[in-house]
Scaffold this active site. Structure first.
Site, PDB file in Angstrom:
ATOM      1  N   CYS A   1       0.829  -1.216   0.000  1.00  0.00           N
ATOM      2  CA  CYS A   1       0.000   0.000   0.000  1.00  0.00           C
ATOM      3  C   CYS A   1       0.856   1.256   0.000  1.00  0.00           C
ATOM      4  O   CYS A   1       1.833   1.347   0.742  1.00  0.00           O
ATOM      5  CB  CYS A   1      -0.908  -0.007   1.231  1.00  0.00           C
ATOM      6  SG  CYS A   1      -1.921   1.477   1.361  1.00  0.00           S
TER       7      CYS A   1
ATOM      8  N   GLY B   1      -5.467   5.402   5.093  1.00  0.00           N
ATOM      9  CA  GLY B   1      -5.529   5.055   6.512  1.00  0.00           C
ATOM     10  C   GLY B   1      -6.529   3.966   6.847  1.00  0.00           C
ATOM     11  O   GLY B   1      -7.220   3.444   5.985  1.00  0.00           O
TER      12      GLY B   1
ATOM     13  N   SER C   1     -10.310  -6.303   3.799  1.00  0.00           N
ATOM     14  CA  SER C   1      -9.164  -6.425   2.895  1.00  0.00           C
ATOM     15  C   SER C   1      -8.463  -7.729   3.188  1.00  0.00           C
ATOM     16  O   SER C   1      -7.696  -7.828   4.148  1.00  0.00           O
ATOM     17  CB  SER C   1      -8.218  -5.235   3.103  1.00  0.00           C
ATOM     18  OG  SER C   1      -8.857  -4.061   2.673  1.00  0.00           O
TER      19      SER C   1
ATOM     20  N   CYS D   1      -7.313   2.643  -6.097  1.00  0.00           N
ATOM     21  CA  CYS D   1      -6.936   2.110  -4.783  1.00  0.00           C
ATOM     22  C   CYS D   1      -5.428   2.057  -4.636  1.00  0.00           C
ATOM     23  O   CYS D   1      -4.740   1.556  -5.510  1.00  0.00           O
ATOM     24  CB  CYS D   1      -7.424   0.685  -4.613  1.00  0.00           C
ATOM     25  SG  CYS D   1      -9.172   0.531  -4.588  1.00  0.00           S
TER      26      CYS D   1
HETATM   27  N1  SAH Z   1      -7.239   0.431   5.660  1.00  0.00           N
HETATM   28  C1  SAH Z   1      -8.442   0.044   4.986  1.00  0.00           C
HETATM   29  C2  SAH Z   1      -8.881   0.994   3.869  1.00  0.00           C
HETATM   30  C3  SAH Z   1      -7.840   1.592   2.959  1.00  0.00           C
HETATM   31  S1  SAH Z   1      -7.300   0.865   1.468  1.00  0.00           S
HETATM   32  C4  SAH Z   1      -8.317  -1.364   4.466  1.00  0.00           C
HETATM   33  O1  SAH Z   1      -7.253  -1.934   4.579  1.00  0.00           O
HETATM   34  O2  SAH Z   1      -9.309  -1.901   3.983  1.00  0.00           O
HETATM   35  C5  SAH Z   1      -8.622   0.450   0.440  1.00  0.00           C
HETATM   36  C6  SAH Z   1      -8.350  -0.844  -0.330  1.00  0.00           C
HETATM   37  O3  SAH Z   1      -7.321  -0.682  -1.330  1.00  0.00           O
HETATM   38  C7  SAH Z   1      -7.866  -1.965   0.567  1.00  0.00           C
HETATM   39  O4  SAH Z   1      -8.474  -3.176   0.213  1.00  0.00           O
HETATM   40  C8  SAH Z   1      -6.387  -2.009   0.259  1.00  0.00           C
HETATM   41  O5  SAH Z   1      -5.817  -3.203   0.631  1.00  0.00           O
HETATM   42  C9  SAH Z   1      -6.383  -1.748  -1.229  1.00  0.00           C
HETATM   43  N2  SAH Z   1      -5.090  -1.336  -1.760  1.00  0.00           N
HETATM   44  C10 SAH Z   1      -4.107  -0.681  -1.130  1.00  0.00           C
HETATM   45  N3  SAH Z   1      -3.073  -0.463  -1.974  1.00  0.00           N
HETATM   46  C11 SAH Z   1      -3.424  -0.994  -3.160  1.00  0.00           C
HETATM   47  C12 SAH Z   1      -2.794  -1.077  -4.436  1.00  0.00           C
HETATM   48  N4  SAH Z   1      -1.605  -0.549  -4.640  1.00  0.00           N
HETATM   49  N5  SAH Z   1      -3.468  -1.677  -5.427  1.00  0.00           N
HETATM   50  C13 SAH Z   1      -4.694  -2.173  -5.243  1.00  0.00           C
HETATM   51  N6  SAH Z   1      -5.340  -2.122  -4.087  1.00  0.00           N
HETATM   52  C14 SAH Z   1      -4.717  -1.548  -3.041  1.00  0.00           C
END
Ligand code: SAH
Length: 385
Positions: free
Chosen positions: A142, A184, A238, A360
């Protein structure tokens, strides 16, 4: 004890809930639920029903100037002018995608920046809002994680994103759904999340049905249950991996709440009255050679069947903060086909706002991210940037 259990940064209360405050600072009406606002007026020697009036002005009329609140007594208006405020977030930049997605970069009072995204999907207008500046959970893939732990957003900063986004919409359009899927972890910012949900669903406030609100979490088990006991909102989890060995590697939170604990929690969550018949969305970001094999798909099917769920596949969005790659379109289609042929409910998330880096994991991905990490001094004006 695992390294993660010793990491106090990850406990919900470890991060401060407050923006740095200045002595004598005015109280921000956006930080109050209606009940709290009633208390405020009672403490000021006025009547509880003032809270209803203020709520209407703010959330129905979008009035932020106390002098325009003509149904308040003159004395109260003067008192509020001196002691209270209705904050708004500075809009640093708005980017419009060809697909109608709008990415908004907001500047908070301490100079930190967060992003919100408005996504039109059919008749719905979904707002994706941020919960923290940075994130302590450290998911390896992330982008927000690379910013470090940061801080929780206040209720006013949550509501500021909602009101700020709403103001940028054309006349007659309004936000119909909210997903807490921005920067976050909302369940680390738990108290402020609850306050925000309270305001968003208030009949005198924005009056959004709880089922139009989706909280996305990396899997903080105790807070998942508390959330379900408090609000009938939708939950997105997630998941991203189907064995503890895999998930430990890409999501350190798994070392605290492993898959067994997580799915037991989800089953208990689904028994709560607030969740009757609601499915949990299992978010699964497909990462090349990490979690995209047919064996992964089969394990995912099994996990999915152990609760009421639907699967949302998110092709990985690459960024410079991590070495991971997106699988080929063929591999993604193949993975989806295995899921669908098994009969589980699975869709691929359409990447929206690709051209404006609003997908995302791409929030705060451009040059502005640097400023997010180094807040400006409070007295520096935006024009001096
Ligand atoms: N912290 C929360 C919400 C934020 S991220 C959570 O973990 O659910 C929102 C979604 O995007 C989450 O499912 C996360 O895992 C995903 N995500 C984060 N980075 C990403 C990336 N580079 N590519 C695709 N999805 C990603």
């Amino acid at each position: 004890m695992s390294a993660i259990q010793e990491n106090t940064e990850m406990t919900p209360n470890a991060q401060t809930n407050e923006t740095p405050s200045v002595p004598g600072e005015r109280v921000d009406m956006l930080n109050f639920t209606r009940k709290e606002l009633e208390q405020y007026f009672i403490q000021q020697g006025d009547k509880a029903f003032r809270a209803r009036q203020i709520f209407r002005w703010i959330y129905k009329q979008d009035v932020t100037d106390f002098t325009e609140m003509t149904d308040l007594s003159r004395n109260m208006r003067e008192h509020l002018l001196e002691h209270a405020t209705i904050s708004s977030l500075d809009v640093v930049r708005v980017m419009d995608s060809v697909d109608g997605t709008k990415k908004i970069l907001f500047r908070l009072k301490d100079g930190a920046q967060v992003e919100s995204v408005v996504i039109p999907i059919g008749k719905r207008l979904t707002l994706c809002i941020s919960s923290q500046v940075g994130c302590a959970l450290g998911c390896r893939f992330c982008y927000t994680a690379t910013m470090g732990p940061g801080r929780n957003l206040t209720i006013a900063e949550y509501m500021g994103q909602f009101l700020g986004a709403q103001r940028l919409l054309p006349e007659g359009q309004s936000i119909t759904n909210i997903v807490f899927m921005g920067m976050g972890e909302p369940l680390v910012n738990f108290q402020n999340l609850l306050g925000t949900l309270d305001i968003l669903t208030d009949e005198l406030g924005p009056k959004l049905g709880a089922r139009r609100l989706t909280v996305s979490t990396a899997g903080l088990c105790p807070q998942i249950l508390k959330l379900g006991e408090t609000f009938p909102v939708r939950l997105a989890l997630s998941l991203h991996a189907t064995t503890d060995a895999q998930r430990d590697q890409i999501m350190p939170i798994n070392q605290r709440y492993n898959l067994k604990t997580l799915f037991e929690t989800l089953r208990n969550f689904q028994k709560l009255p607030s969740q009757q018949s609601l499915p949990v969305t299992l978010e699964y970001t497909l990462i090349k050679d990490i979690n995209d094999s047919p064996e992964d798909a089969k394990r995912l099917i099994k996990l999915s069947r152990s609760i009421r769920s639907k699967i949302n596949l998110i092709p990985y969005n690459e960024h410079p903060g991590a070495p991971y790659k997106r699988p080929s379109s063929e591999a993604i289609a193949n993975f989806l086909r295995i899921l669908q042929e098994s009969g589980v409910l699975a869709t691929e998330r359409q990447t929206r706002g690709d051209d404006i880096l609003a997908a995302c994991g791409q929030l705060a991905l451009d040059g502005e991210a640097k400023k997010t990490r180094i807040p400006r001094p409070r007295n520096e004006s935006p024009s001096s940037l």
